[in-house]
Design a protein around this motif. Sequence first.
Motif, PDB file in Angstrom:
ATOM      1  N   LYS A  97       0.704  -1.220  -0.045  1.00  0.00           N
ATOM      2  CA  LYS A  97       0.119  -0.095  -0.099  1.00  0.00           C
ATOM      3  C   LYS A  97       0.725   1.278   0.101  1.00  0.00           C
ATOM      4  O   LYS A  97       0.569   2.387  -0.792  1.00  0.00           O
ATOM      5  CB  LYS A  97      -0.941  -0.026   1.149  1.00  0.00           C
ATOM      6  CG  LYS A  97      -2.063   1.147   1.056  1.00  0.00           C
ATOM      7  CD  LYS A  97      -3.011   0.835   2.497  1.00  0.00           C
ATOM      8  CE  LYS A  97      -4.115   1.849   2.229  1.00  0.00           C
ATOM      9  NZ  LYS A  97      -5.303   1.793   3.147  1.00  0.00           N
ATOM     10  N   SER A 101       0.730   3.934  -3.203  1.00  0.00           N
ATOM     11  CA  SER A 101       0.351   5.363  -3.042  1.00  0.00           C
ATOM     12  C   SER A 101       1.455   6.224  -3.782  1.00  0.00           C
ATOM     13  O   SER A 101       1.007   7.402  -4.061  1.00  0.00           O
ATOM     14  CB  SER A 101       0.202   5.808  -1.429  1.00  0.00           C
ATOM     15  OG  SER A 101      -0.818   4.957  -0.968  1.00  0.00           O
ATOM     16  N   TYR A 217       4.951  -4.018  11.261  1.00  0.00           N
ATOM     17  CA  TYR A 217       4.575  -2.866  10.479  1.00  0.00           C
ATOM     18  C   TYR A 217       4.550  -1.724  11.552  1.00  0.00           C
ATOM     19  O   TYR A 217       3.924  -0.409  11.194  1.00  0.00           O
ATOM     20  CB  TYR A 217       3.089  -2.877  10.151  1.00  0.00           C
ATOM     21  CG  TYR A 217       2.848  -3.966   9.136  1.00  0.00           C
ATOM     22  CD1 TYR A 217       2.995  -3.770   7.809  1.00  0.00           C
ATOM     23  CD2 TYR A 217       2.694  -5.420   9.594  1.00  0.00           C
ATOM     24  CE1 TYR A 217       2.963  -4.734   6.818  1.00  0.00           C
ATOM     25  CE2 TYR A 217       2.660  -6.557   8.465  1.00  0.00           C
ATOM     26  CZ  TYR A 217       2.687  -6.144   7.229  1.00  0.00           C
ATOM     27  OH  TYR A 217       2.702  -6.868   6.182  1.00  0.00           O
ATOM     28  N   GLU A 218       5.258  -1.755  12.693  1.00  0.00           N
ATOM     29  CA  GLU A 218       5.019  -0.904  13.869  1.00  0.00           C
ATOM     30  C   GLU A 218       6.106   0.418  13.325  1.00  0.00           C
ATOM     31  O   GLU A 218       6.975   0.087  12.799  1.00  0.00           O
ATOM     32  CB  GLU A 218       5.577  -1.302  15.138  1.00  0.00           C
ATOM     33  CG  GLU A 218       5.603  -0.517  16.176  1.00  0.00           C
ATOM     34  CD  GLU A 218       6.146  -0.894  17.560  1.00  0.00           C
ATOM     35  OE1 GLU A 218       6.234  -0.153  18.701  1.00  0.00           O
ATOM     36  OE2 GLU A 218       6.372  -2.308  17.553  1.00  0.00           O
ATOM     37  N   ALA A 221       4.333   3.319   7.568  1.00  0.00           N
ATOM     38  CA  ALA A 221       3.070   4.225   6.881  1.00  0.00           C
ATOM     39  C   ALA A 221       1.805   3.503   6.725  1.00  0.00           C
ATOM     40  O   ALA A 221       1.332   3.093   5.554  1.00  0.00           O
ATOM     41  CB  ALA A 221       3.603   4.932   5.596  1.00  0.00           C
ATOM     42  N   TYR A 222       1.296   2.638   7.553  1.00  0.00           N
ATOM     43  CA  TYR A 222       0.102   1.783   7.596  1.00  0.00           C
ATOM     44  C   TYR A 222      -0.942   2.569   8.476  1.00  0.00           C
ATOM     45  O   TYR A 222      -0.569   2.428   9.787  1.00  0.00           O
ATOM     46  CB  TYR A 222       0.565   0.477   7.587  1.00  0.00           C
ATOM     47  CG  TYR A 222       1.390  -0.298   6.805  1.00  0.00           C
ATOM     48  CD1 TYR A 222       0.707  -0.985   5.398  1.00  0.00           C
ATOM     49  CD2 TYR A 222       2.608  -0.249   6.747  1.00  0.00           C
ATOM     50  CE1 TYR A 222       1.540  -1.468   4.657  1.00  0.00           C
ATOM     51  CE2 TYR A 222       3.799  -0.784   5.837  1.00  0.00           C
ATOM     52  CZ  TYR A 222       3.031  -1.592   4.687  1.00  0.00           C
ATOM     53  OH  TYR A 222       3.764  -1.958   3.708  1.00  0.00           O
ATOM     54  N   ASP A 223      -2.143   2.697   8.086  1.00  0.00           N
ATOM     55  CA  ASP A 223      -3.226   3.061   9.010  1.00  0.00           C
ATOM     56  C   ASP A 223      -3.598   1.696   9.946  1.00  0.00           C
ATOM     57  O   ASP A 223      -3.317   0.666   9.384  1.00  0.00           O
ATOM     58  CB  ASP A 223      -4.175   3.742   8.194  1.00  0.00           C
ATOM     59  CG  ASP A 223      -4.884   2.555   7.295  1.00  0.00           C
ATOM     60  OD1 ASP A 223      -5.812   1.938   7.615  1.00  0.00           O
ATOM     61  OD2 ASP A 223      -4.524   2.997   6.208  1.00  0.00           O
ATOM     62  N   GLU A 224      -4.283   1.811  10.722  1.00  0.00           N
ATOM     63  CA  GLU A 224      -4.624   0.785  11.767  1.00  0.00           C
ATOM     64  C   GLU A 224      -5.715  -0.112  11.270  1.00  0.00           C
ATOM     65  O   GLU A 224      -5.629  -1.517  11.420  1.00  0.00           O
ATOM     66  CB  GLU A 224      -5.462   1.322  13.077  1.00  0.00           C
ATOM     67  CG  GLU A 224      -4.234   2.140  13.970  1.00  0.00           C
ATOM     68  CD  GLU A 224      -3.165   1.159  14.496  1.00  0.00           C
ATOM     69  OE1 GLU A 224      -3.364  -0.349  14.887  1.00  0.00           O
ATOM     70  OE2 GLU A 224      -2.011   1.459  14.566  1.00  0.00           O
ATOM     71  N   GLN A 225      -6.536   0.390  10.324  1.00  0.00           N
ATOM     72  CA  GLN A 225      -7.532  -0.560   9.609  1.00  0.00           C
ATOM     73  C   GLN A 225      -6.712  -1.583   8.706  1.00  0.00           C
ATOM     74  O   GLN A 225      -7.193  -2.796   8.926  1.00  0.00           O
ATOM     75  CB  GLN A 225      -8.428   0.558   8.695  1.00  0.00           C
ATOM     76  CG  GLN A 225      -9.667  -0.542   8.121  1.00  0.00           C
ATOM     77  CD  GLN A 225     -10.819   0.439   7.376  1.00  0.00           C
ATOM     78  OE1 GLN A 225     -10.509   1.650   7.439  1.00  0.00           O
ATOM     79  NE2 GLN A 225     -11.393  -0.353   6.748  1.00  0.00           N
ATOM     80  N   THR A 226      -5.974  -0.672   7.939  1.00  0.00           N
ATOM     81  CA  THR A 226      -5.086  -1.696   7.106  1.00  0.00           C
ATOM     82  C   THR A 226      -4.245  -2.967   7.613  1.00  0.00           C
ATOM     83  O   THR A 226      -4.212  -3.912   7.270  1.00  0.00           O
ATOM     84  CB  THR A 226      -4.265  -0.857   6.078  1.00  0.00           C
ATOM     85  OG1 THR A 226      -4.697   0.120   5.364  1.00  0.00           O
ATOM     86  CG2 THR A 226      -3.259  -1.713   5.137  1.00  0.00           C
ATOM     87  N   LYS A 227      -3.884  -2.398   8.807  1.00  0.00           N
ATOM     88  CA  LYS A 227      -2.922  -3.224   9.682  1.00  0.00           C
ATOM     89  C   LYS A 227      -3.726  -4.439  10.113  1.00  0.00           C
ATOM     90  O   LYS A 227      -3.265  -5.573  10.517  1.00  0.00           O
ATOM     91  CB  LYS A 227      -2.063  -2.678  10.814  1.00  0.00           C
ATOM     92  CG  LYS A 227      -1.056  -1.775  10.431  1.00  0.00           C
ATOM     93  CD  LYS A 227       0.085  -1.508  11.445  1.00  0.00           C
ATOM     94  CE  LYS A 227      -0.633  -0.409  12.340  1.00  0.00           C
ATOM     95  NZ  LYS A 227       0.271  -0.223  13.364  1.00  0.00           N
ATOM     96  N   GLU A 228      -4.853  -4.212  10.615  1.00  0.00           N
ATOM     97  CA  GLU A 228      -5.864  -5.091  11.170  1.00  0.00           C
ATOM     98  C   GLU A 228      -6.382  -6.227  10.053  1.00  0.00           C
ATOM     99  O   GLU A 228      -6.213  -7.343  10.295  1.00  0.00           O
ATOM    100  CB  GLU A 228      -7.123  -4.379  11.737  1.00  0.00           C
ATOM    101  CG  GLU A 228      -8.122  -5.295  12.155  1.00  0.00           C
ATOM    102  CD  GLU A 228      -7.665  -6.356  13.310  1.00  0.00           C
ATOM    103  OE1 GLU A 228      -8.349  -7.490  13.606  1.00  0.00           O
ATOM    104  OE2 GLU A 228      -6.862  -6.179  13.970  1.00  0.00           O
TER     105      GLU A 228
END
Length: 327
Positions: A97, A101, A217-218, A221-228
Amino acid sequence: MTNPKGENAKNRFTIKRVLHIVLKIIAALLILVLLGIASVFAVNKISTYSEQKRTEPYGQLVPVDGKQMNVFIAGQGEETIVLLPGYGTAAPALDFKPLISELSPHYKVVVVEPFGYGLSDLTGKERTTANIVSEIHEALQSLQIDRYILMAHSISGLYSLNYVNQYPDEVSAYIGLDSSVPTLREQRITSSDIGPVKWFRNLGFARIQLKLSADSYEGLAYDEQTKEQIRILMRKNMYNSTQLNEAVSMYSNYNAAEQLSFPAKLPVLFILQANHPVTDQWVPEHEKQIGHSLHGEIALLYADHYLYRSHPEDIAEKIRDFTADKT
């Protein structure tokens, strides 16, 4: 005087009593272990069912060899980049992702999730390079994508060697993201090696393994929804039958790739980690791969194997510079 027979009988009674206690302890421990395994199995089944409902679809399903392969497309650029994942990547389109982008304002980016990856189906077909390449090509043909830059991470670089020779009129350039080299092969895995792994997966212990693992991924540049969603698909796809078959096929796929080279006229760019943690031959072996190329380049980044997660801007800039001159 002491009675030897009485003493012996007393000793035998004591030994039997100790043995009885030991057997009871072993039985209790065995019951606890079995209860623990049953609990792990039950929790995994319940959690898997719950996660299926929480999985958010992305991309589009394309018919390939009687099954469904997931393909994600972003961007409207004149040039198309087809992006292939490394081995075991749970959700390629989500994993790429940050790079997508950066690239999508300039290119049309097509992420193919091979069978056993992301939202694509599993397959029982052998994971030979020939089969994997044929399936990816069929997916692109279904979408009428017939001219593109092929970009591959890790083991997909090995498959790409076959691909660019099979379809030279379609691939305008190749970009390897820390891509595998035939001469630096992985350790051989046999069918007998994966038997215990199947039990480990089926009983639900892979979920515990992921729970105890560090978050890859900590801080990225990944949002929490994507990481979940990535975590859900990790638990879904980890050690699945298709990926295990690919692991068994990997050694022979490396052997087959040793006979191949990139076409001399094909522009090739390798974006590599500068300091490989295992071998000092990583960069030199890639240099050999483009030794006869008319348009071959190598760019080094101080990053780990998943360099596209941490350095998407740098990679996108190098790709733009490369494609501006070579394609």
